[in-house]
Design an enzyme around this catalytic site. Structure first.
Site, PDB file in Angstrom:
ATOM      1  N   CYS A 115       0.373 -15.023 -22.225  1.00  0.00           N
ATOM      2  CA  CYS A 115       0.370 -16.169 -23.155  1.00  0.00           C
ATOM      3  C   CYS A 115      -0.484 -17.331 -22.663  1.00  0.00           C
ATOM      4  O   CYS A 115      -0.811 -18.235 -23.434  1.00  0.00           O
ATOM      5  CB  CYS A 115       1.787 -16.632 -23.442  1.00  0.00           C
ATOM      6  SG  CYS A 115       2.805 -15.358 -24.185  1.00  0.00           S
ATOM      7  N   HIS A 248       1.256 -23.946 -26.163  1.00  0.00           N
ATOM      8  CA  HIS A 248       1.510 -22.545 -26.525  1.00  0.00           C
ATOM      9  C   HIS A 248       2.742 -22.515 -27.433  1.00  0.00           C
ATOM     10  O   HIS A 248       3.725 -23.216 -27.192  1.00  0.00           O
ATOM     11  CB  HIS A 248       1.747 -21.731 -25.253  1.00  0.00           C
ATOM     12  CG  HIS A 248       2.264 -20.364 -25.534  1.00  0.00           C
ATOM     13  ND1 HIS A 248       1.685 -19.528 -26.456  1.00  0.00           N
ATOM     14  CD2 HIS A 248       3.327 -19.685 -25.022  1.00  0.00           C
ATOM     15  CE1 HIS A 248       2.353 -18.396 -26.497  1.00  0.00           C
ATOM     16  NE2 HIS A 248       3.359 -18.469 -25.644  1.00  0.00           N
ATOM     17  N   ASN A 278       5.405 -16.371 -31.929  1.00  0.00           N
ATOM     18  CA  ASN A 278       4.641 -16.413 -30.683  1.00  0.00           C
ATOM     19  C   ASN A 278       3.541 -15.349 -30.743  1.00  0.00           C
ATOM     20  O   ASN A 278       3.830 -14.157 -30.696  1.00  0.00           O
ATOM     21  CB  ASN A 278       5.596 -16.156 -29.508  1.00  0.00           C
ATOM     22  CG  ASN A 278       4.896 -16.219 -28.161  1.00  0.00           C
ATOM     23  OD1 ASN A 278       3.669 -16.228 -28.080  1.00  0.00           O
ATOM     24  ND2 ASN A 278       5.678 -16.239 -27.094  1.00  0.00           N
TER      25      ASN A 278
HETATM   26  O1  UT7 Z   1       5.458 -16.954 -24.140  1.00  0.00           O
HETATM   27  C1  UT7 Z   1       6.695 -16.929 -23.474  1.00  0.00           C
HETATM   28  C2  UT7 Z   1       7.563 -15.948 -24.255  1.00  0.00           C
HETATM   29  N1  UT7 Z   1       8.957 -16.123 -24.176  1.00  0.00           N
HETATM   30  C3  UT7 Z   1       9.657 -17.230 -24.504  1.00  0.00           C
HETATM   31  O2  UT7 Z   1       9.161 -18.271 -24.758  1.00  0.00           O
HETATM   32  C4  UT7 Z   1      11.151 -17.106 -24.531  1.00  0.00           C
HETATM   33  C5  UT7 Z   1      11.862 -18.245 -23.904  1.00  0.00           C
HETATM   34  N2  UT7 Z   1      13.284 -18.138 -24.128  1.00  0.00           N
HETATM   35  C6  UT7 Z   1      13.836 -18.400 -25.314  1.00  0.00           C
HETATM   36  O3  UT7 Z   1      13.143 -18.779 -26.238  1.00  0.00           O
HETATM   37  C7  UT7 Z   1      15.324 -18.268 -25.451  1.00  0.00           C
HETATM   38  O4  UT7 Z   1      15.889 -17.981 -24.197  1.00  0.00           O
HETATM   39  C8  UT7 Z   1      15.736 -17.166 -26.478  1.00  0.00           C
HETATM   40  C9  UT7 Z   1      15.334 -17.621 -27.874  1.00  0.00           C
HETATM   41  C10 UT7 Z   1      15.019 -15.854 -26.143  1.00  0.00           C
HETATM   42  C11 UT7 Z   1      17.224 -16.938 -26.425  1.00  0.00           C
HETATM   43  O5  UT7 Z   1      17.918 -18.141 -26.728  1.00  0.00           O
HETATM   44  P1  UT7 Z   1      19.246 -18.529 -25.948  1.00  0.00           P
HETATM   45  O6  UT7 Z   1      19.806 -19.720 -26.610  1.00  0.00           O
HETATM   46  O7  UT7 Z   1      18.871 -18.603 -24.501  1.00  0.00           O
HETATM   47  O8  UT7 Z   1      20.197 -17.289 -26.240  1.00  0.00           O
HETATM   48  P2  UT7 Z   1      20.843 -16.276 -25.191  1.00  0.00           P
HETATM   49  O9  UT7 Z   1      19.788 -15.421 -24.589  1.00  0.00           O
HETATM   50  O10 UT7 Z   1      21.726 -17.045 -24.283  1.00  0.00           O
HETATM   51  O11 UT7 Z   1      21.705 -15.349 -26.139  1.00  0.00           O
HETATM   52  C12 UT7 Z   1      22.834 -15.864 -26.810  1.00  0.00           C
HETATM   53  C13 UT7 Z   1      23.478 -14.751 -27.633  1.00  0.00           C
HETATM   54  C14 UT7 Z   1      23.735 -13.443 -26.899  1.00  0.00           C
HETATM   55  O12 UT7 Z   1      24.981 -12.964 -27.322  1.00  0.00           O
HETATM   56  P3  UT7 Z   1      26.285 -13.125 -26.401  1.00  0.00           P
HETATM   57  O13 UT7 Z   1      25.972 -12.359 -25.154  1.00  0.00           O
HETATM   58  O14 UT7 Z   1      26.424 -14.607 -26.175  1.00  0.00           O
HETATM   59  O15 UT7 Z   1      27.361 -12.537 -27.249  1.00  0.00           O
HETATM   60  C15 UT7 Z   1      22.657 -12.511 -27.409  1.00  0.00           C
HETATM   61  O16 UT7 Z   1      23.064 -11.140 -27.421  1.00  0.00           O
HETATM   62  O17 UT7 Z   1      22.625 -14.404 -28.721  1.00  0.00           O
HETATM   63  C16 UT7 Z   1      22.488 -12.979 -28.824  1.00  0.00           C
HETATM   64  N3  UT7 Z   1      21.193 -12.673 -29.394  1.00  0.00           N
HETATM   65  C17 UT7 Z   1      20.972 -12.627 -30.726  1.00  0.00           C
HETATM   66  N4  UT7 Z   1      21.787 -12.804 -31.780  1.00  0.00           N
HETATM   67  C18 UT7 Z   1      21.246 -12.705 -33.002  1.00  0.00           C
HETATM   68  C19 UT7 Z   1      20.021 -12.435 -28.760  1.00  0.00           C
HETATM   69  N5  UT7 Z   1      19.041 -12.228 -29.650  1.00  0.00           N
HETATM   70  C20 UT7 Z   1      19.606 -12.349 -30.884  1.00  0.00           C
HETATM   71  C21 UT7 Z   1      19.091 -12.264 -32.192  1.00  0.00           C
HETATM   72  N6  UT7 Z   1      19.952 -12.444 -33.224  1.00  0.00           N
HETATM   73  N7  UT7 Z   1      17.803 -12.026 -32.449  1.00  0.00           N
END
Ligand code: UT7
Length: 321
Positions: A115, A248, A278
């Site tokens: 990225c 980005h 992204n």
């Molecule tokens: O260019 C760099 C590329 N990457 C990035 O920029 C990613 C950077 N990170 C992020 O943007 C965030 O960490 C995410 C958007 C990926 C995740 O957000 P979060 O608020 O950190 O959520 P989390 O990973 O803590 O997940 C919370 C919950 C989990 O469920 P449990 O374990 O709490 O029951 C996940 O299983 O959300 C669940 N989950 C989803 N639910 C619905 C994960 N993906 C999804 C989804 N839909 N797509």
């Protein structure tokens, strides 16, 4: 007259025709528009058609950038394509693009910094232009992430989209690109990766994107803030002198957290993540192109672009446009 700088004289972007909304995704993956939008700011993404290649996306963006610059493809003597999703292992997507453009026999190569790829490519092109050996450079970020996503993994597949963005640089008496700062820390290589490889005719390891979302989030906010300050300080500017910050486009929360940390108002930040998701190396030139075409970025303004991504890599480029 010494032409010791490079200057951005045209930009272009291309997004594949097919748009997939969050609601449409929620029909095939266990997710919702509410979850995706509140966590990332993403509403939709563009997805390449089956027969479309990264070089095809790059070609459209390049044609648009060259038309905006008023420079024929035959005058381009340097092509750098930033991509993590090349058409094939080799030749480089830049060589394929050169042939599709009919752009002669100048230098052409790919840069792979995920990225941050466009920041690496732009900084490299600027450095090569400053040697005096090249006159017109085409710098492209082009990606088809839809092909390296596991569409059953809701934690990653909702985040990315396909697209390409391009800039044309020409040699100039006045800046132009003022400078850049690039970084990498390979100790964090596992938090964002496609760990598979091809060996003996078989794919070894996963060919899909894997990510520790929380680790990426924290790392991104920290290093983006640092590299903005480092780049501004290196060229004697204050944050308040910036007209535009083009980050980005990974996640609106990363963009907002970086803005808060730096005290830069959101009105000075170009945001496209809602519509593009992204697009990795394509996200910065695509955002730049949107803001030039809608009249927000105007000649003479001070613009800072910054990227972060797998590797881990990060960097920024400061330009007077
Ligand atoms: O260019 C760099 C590329 N990457 C990035 O920029 C990613 C950077 N990170 C992020 O943007 C965030 O960490 C995410 C958007 C990926 C995740 O957000 P979060 O608020 O950190 O959520 P989390 O990973 O803590 O997940 C919370 C919950 C989990 O469920 P449990 O374990 O709490 O029951 C996940 O299983 O959300 C669940 N989950 C989803 N639910 C619905 C994960 N993906 C999804 C989804 N839909 N797509």
């Amino acid at each position: 007259m010494s032409l010791s700088y490079s200057r951005i004289v045209g930009c272009g972007g291309y997004l594949p025709a097919k748009i997939v909304s969050n609601d449409e995704l929620a029909r095939t993956v266990d997710t919702s528009d509410e979850w995706i939008f509140s966590r990332t700011g993403i509403k939709q993404r563009h997805i390449a058609a089956d027969g479309e290649l990264t070089s095809d996306l790059a070609l459209e963006a390049s044609r648009s950038a060259l038309a905006a610059a008023g420079i024929p493809s035959s005058a381009v003597d340097l092509i750098i394509v930033a991509t993590t999703t090349p058409d094939v292992i080799f030749p480089s997507t830049a060589c394929i693009l050169q042939a599709k453009l009919g752009a002669g026999t100048g230098a052409a190569f790919d840069v792979q910094a995920v990225c941050s790829g466009f920041m690496y490519a732009l900084a490299t092109a600027d450095a090569m232009m400053r040697t005096g050996a090249f006159r017109n450079a085409l710098v492209v970020g082009a990606e088809i992430y839809s092909r390296i996503l596991d569409w059953k993994d809701r934690s990653t597949c909702v985040l990315f989209g396909d697209g390409a963005g391009a800039m044309v640089l020409t040699r100039s008496e006045a800046p132009g690109i003022l400078g850049s700062r690039l970084h990498a820390d390979g100790r964090y290589r596992d938090i964002l990766a496609v760990p598979g490889s091809v060996r003996g005719g078989e794919v070894c390891g996963s060919p899909y994107l894997t990510m520790d979302g929380n680790a990426v989030f924290k790392f991104a906010v920290k290093v983006l803030g640092e590299v903005v300050d480092e780049t501004l300080a290196a060229h004697g500017f204050e944050r308040s002198q910036l007209d535009w910050l083009i980050p980005h486009q990974a996640n609106i929360r990363i963009i907002q957290a970086t803005a808060r940390r730096l005290g830069i108002p959101m009105q000075k930040i170009v945001v496209t993540v809602d519509r593009h998701a992204n697009t990795s190396a394509a996200s910065i030139p695509l955002a730049y192109d949107v803001a030039v075409r809608d009249g927000r970025i105007r000649p003479g303004q001070l613009v800072l672009m910054e990227g972060v991504g797998g590797g881990f890599t990060w960097g920024a480029v400061l330009a007077r446009v």
